[in-house]
Structures are given as C-alpha cells and as structure tokens.
Scaffold this active site. Structure first.
Site, mmCIF file in Angstrom:
data_model
loop_
_atom_site.group_PDB
_atom_site.id
_atom_site.type_symbol
_atom_site.label_atom_id
_atom_site.label_comp_id
_atom_site.label_asym_id
_atom_site.label_seq_id
_atom_site.Cartn_x
_atom_site.Cartn_y
_atom_site.Cartn_z
ATOM 1 N N ASN A 145 17.292 -7.811 -38.998
ATOM 2 C CA ASN A 145 17.379 -8.827 -40.068
ATOM 3 C C ASN A 145 18.637 -8.653 -40.903
ATOM 4 O O ASN A 145 19.306 -9.624 -41.258
ATOM 5 C CB ASN A 145 16.157 -8.728 -40.991
ATOM 6 C CG ASN A 145 14.898 -9.265 -40.326
ATOM 7 O OD1 ASN A 145 14.986 -10.075 -39.405
ATOM 8 N ND2 ASN A 145 13.743 -8.820 -40.791
ATOM 9 N N TYR A 147 10.728 7.973 -35.917
ATOM 10 C CA TYR A 147 11.906 7.950 -36.797
ATOM 11 C C TYR A 147 13.179 8.059 -35.967
ATOM 12 O O TYR A 147 14.094 7.253 -36.085
ATOM 13 C CB TYR A 147 11.796 9.124 -37.771
ATOM 14 C CG TYR A 147 12.879 9.212 -38.817
ATOM 15 C CD1 TYR A 147 13.021 8.229 -39.790
ATOM 16 C CD2 TYR A 147 13.748 10.302 -38.862
ATOM 17 C CE1 TYR A 147 13.992 8.332 -40.779
ATOM 18 C CE2 TYR A 147 14.724 10.416 -39.847
ATOM 19 C CZ TYR A 147 14.844 9.427 -40.799
ATOM 20 O OH TYR A 147 15.801 9.529 -41.773
ATOM 21 N N ASP A 153 13.702 -3.313 -52.229
ATOM 22 C CA ASP A 153 12.791 -2.234 -51.818
ATOM 23 C C ASP A 153 11.390 -2.818 -51.704
ATOM 24 O O ASP A 153 11.022 -3.698 -52.490
ATOM 25 C CB ASP A 153 12.808 -1.098 -52.863
ATOM 26 C CG ASP A 153 12.431 0.242 -52.260
ATOM 27 O OD1 ASP A 153 11.291 0.364 -51.788
ATOM 28 O OD2 ASP A 153 13.275 1.158 -52.258
ATOM 29 N N ASN A 154 10.587 -2.330 -50.746
ATOM 30 C CA ASN A 154 9.186 -2.783 -50.702
ATOM 31 C C ASN A 154 8.283 -1.810 -51.450
ATOM 32 O O ASN A 154 7.077 -2.010 -51.532
ATOM 33 C CB ASN A 154 8.706 -2.981 -49.255
ATOM 34 C CG ASN A 154 8.682 -1.679 -48.474
ATOM 35 O OD1 ASN A 154 9.034 -0.619 -48.991
ATOM 36 N ND2 ASN A 154 8.272 -1.752 -47.224
ATOM 37 N N GLY A 184 9.467 4.202 -52.092
ATOM 38 C CA GLY A 184 10.378 4.161 -53.245
ATOM 39 C C GLY A 184 9.610 4.106 -54.561
ATOM 40 O O GLY A 184 8.402 3.869 -54.584
ATOM 41 N N THR A 242 19.785 16.120 -47.256
ATOM 42 C CA THR A 242 20.396 15.891 -48.565
ATOM 43 C C THR A 242 19.329 16.114 -49.643
ATOM 44 O O THR A 242 18.160 15.823 -49.418
ATOM 45 C CB THR A 242 20.962 14.455 -48.624
ATOM 46 O OG1 THR A 242 21.934 14.329 -47.586
ATOM 47 C CG2 THR A 242 21.613 14.144 -49.957
ATOM 48 N N ALA A 288 22.245 3.546 -42.516
ATOM 49 C CA ALA A 288 21.939 4.961 -42.711
ATOM 50 C C ALA A 288 21.289 5.516 -41.459
ATOM 51 O O ALA A 288 20.100 5.319 -41.212
ATOM 52 C CB ALA A 288 21.008 5.131 -43.906
#
Ligand code: UDP
Length: 328
Positions: free
Chosen positions: A100, A146, A32-33, A37, A176, A115
């Site tokens: 990548n 997006y 994760d960057n 997150g 979700t 996803a």
C-alpha cells in the site's frame, strides 16, 4: 515545507523519527494503528501546526491528501514476543502494508524508505553481517513471520524501484535501544531493566553466550536520516558494531542499576540468533555515518527513562489483549 508520512509513528523508533523530522522543519503526518504503539510517545507533538496524526492501519488502503515528499515505513511489531502474539498482523504489515505504501509513494511521486532488519540475516553464518550476505532464515519458525515479511518487503521495494523507477531506500536496522521502548515488550533491555527495578532476578536465555550489538536510538535516527537524503538505493546496515554476549550484558545491567540481583538462566527461545554484529563499512563510506554514543552513556539515559515511568507501568504484564488483531 517538505511533507513526510511516518508509519508506526507512535512506536519507539517512529516517535523518535517524528521528533527528528519536526526538528528539521518538515510537515510530519504520523500514522499508527496503535496495536503496539503508544500515543504518549508523540503527544508532545500534537500542539504543533506542522504535525498531524492519523489513526490508521496501513494494511488497509492508505490515503493522504495533498502532496507528499517522503514516506518512512516503520509500522510493524518488532519484538519476538509481539510477533509471536500477533503473527498474522506482523506478516500483513510487512507485506500488504508495504505494498500500500509503495502504491502511495508512486502516485505521490514520493521517495520511500522502508525499515528492514538484521533479522533478514536469520541466525547468521557470516560474521559480522555485510549487506551482501543472503541470510539463514527458518521460514516456518516462530520468527519466520517477521523475517519473511521483512524479506518480502525488501523484494517488493526493489521491484517498485526497478519496474516503476520509484525512489526507494532500505535500512537494515540492528538492535536499537533508548527511551520509549515498551517496558513489557520482552526485548532484552526493557526486560533486564524492568527486572532490576522490580527487584527480580535477571533472566538470561540459554547460556548467555549469544551476542548482540546495541545501537542507541539517536545514532540510529541519524543514520536513517542520512540514508533517506542520500542517493543510495541498495540496503544499508545501520547499527552499532560493538558486540557483547548477553551474559556479560546482564552483568553490566547489575552494575548500572546498583542492585544485588542474581542472574538466572532460562531456556533459549527457538531460532534465537547466536551472534549478531553489523558490518557498517557501507554506512561509513556512503553516508559518512558511524555511531557516536557509547553503551555506557546510552544505557544510562535509557535507565533514567525507565526509572521515571509511573510505578504501575513496571507491573503491567501485557500491553493489551492482542488476540483480535490476528483476525483478517
Ligand atoms: N534475552 C534474554 N533474556 C530476556 C530477554 C531476551 O537473555 O529476558 C536474550 C534473547 O534470547 C536474545 C537477546 O537477549 O538472545 C536479545 O533479545 P531481544 O528480544 O532483545 O532481540 P533479538 O533476539 O530480536 O535480537
């Protein structure tokens, strides 16, 4: 021991996926960057021997030593507010990040699941949405960064599948919810619960006649888990088909939280889809999957989670200063 790389691992869905694959006995590499997150979502896993965390931005070359069996690519801002604030990162993680990770999957001979999202259907003219529907997306609208990144993500994934024979899976995730959503990410469930907890009025956008269909996170994770391990390489909708208008949903939140908040109306954001409901026939037939958790049960758990957060979290308006993340 099977080894899996999960990107976006410190996010809402990513962190629940880490929990699930740890529970299944996998070696989990979490990446994760940390733009959207939060390490608090996975800190309980740090002590485990079969878990490691890489602080890395997947839009840069991704390297993981040793063998790799599976990759789950879940890194991306995922709320309309976030991708308005970090549009360029949103495009890059869906496009360059996916490229990548497909390259990594190819050299490791790993199976990769990406996803995707119900947003690829845009403001849908077909209802409920089947996987065959091509969508109705405004490429240059605020959500375009997006939606188009995710559409590109699907295309490049199928190109690697067809051209390189890579084992790929595509999940189209519908709305979700559950514990570990970010309270200030602007999405409707944290927004309404946050407002209720602060004693503010609930803000319904537009006249509230737009619909959504909300899936509890445990159901979503189960669907993703089954898809990864299936033989099916075409896109599959995973979501809860139980549809509700946003206005009725606001009333449900008022009842759930037992508060005496009013519902107030604000302008509808541009390109906000008017209806959304997954057709899950494929998931049922191919994966034997359907959601099990009712909205009442799932929302109760989600509300408990938000209530348990430290009170100052409730008043944080911003997650962090996003502006530098749009630099190349
Ligand atoms: N929404 C709302 N009030 C809010 C936040 C969102 O009425 O405070 C509406 C929003 O306009 C949309 C729906 O709730 O119609 C779901 O919004 P969300 O951002 O959760 O997800 P998405 O639009 O991507 O499905």
């Amino acid at each position: 021991m099977k080894k899996i790389l999960i990107t976006g691992a410190a996010g809402f869905l990513g962190s629940h996926l880490c929990d699930r694959f740890i529970k299944e006995g996998y070696y989990v590499i979490a990446m994760d960057n940390l733009i959207t997150g939060d390490l608090r979502n996975i800190e309980h896993l740090f002590k485990l021997e079969n878990f490691e965390f890489y602080h890395h931005d997947v839009t840069k070359f991704v390297n993981v030593p040793g063998k790799l069996d599976y990759i789950l690519h879940f890194a991306s801002p995922a709320s309309p507010i976030d991708y308005l604030k970090i549009p360029i990162q949103t495009l890059k993680v869906g496009a360059l990040g996916t490229h990548n990770l497909l390259g990594l999957a190819k050299v490791k001979n790993a199976r990769i699941l990406i996803a995707s999202t119900s947003e690829i259907y845009g403001d849908p003219l077909v209802h409920p949405q089947t996987e065959e529907y091509y969508g109705n997306v405004n490429t240059i609208g605020p959500r375009g960064v997006y939606d188009e990144a995710k559409r590109f993500m699907e295309s490049i994934t199928m190109a690697y599948n067809r051209f390189h024979g890579l084992e790929t899976r595509i999940v189209r995730i519908f709305n979700t919810y559950g514990p570990r959503m970010r309270l200030n990410d602007g999405r409707v469930i944290p927004a309404f619960i946050g407002q209720a907890l602060r004693g503010e009025d609930l803000t319904v956008f537009g006249d509230g006649s737009q619909t959504r269909s909300f899936c509890y996170v445990d159901d979503e994770v189960e669907g993703i888990y089954r898809l990864l391990l299936s033989d099916y390489d075409m896109p599959v909708n995973i979501g809860n088909p139980h549809e509700i208008t946003i206005k009725d949903f606001a009333e449900e939140i008022v009842k759930l939280t037992g508060t005496d908040q009013k519902v107030i109306y604000k302008p509808l954001p541009q390109d906000d889809p008017m209806q959304r409901q997954p057709d899950i026939t494929k998931a049922k037939e191919i994966l034997g999957w359907e959601p099990k958790v009712s909205r009442a049960e799932g929302m109760k758990k989600t509300y408990e989670y938000f209530k348990s957060l430290p009170e100052d979290e409730l008043y944080k308006k911003e997650h962090k200063d996003f502006k530098d993340y749009n630099r190349v």
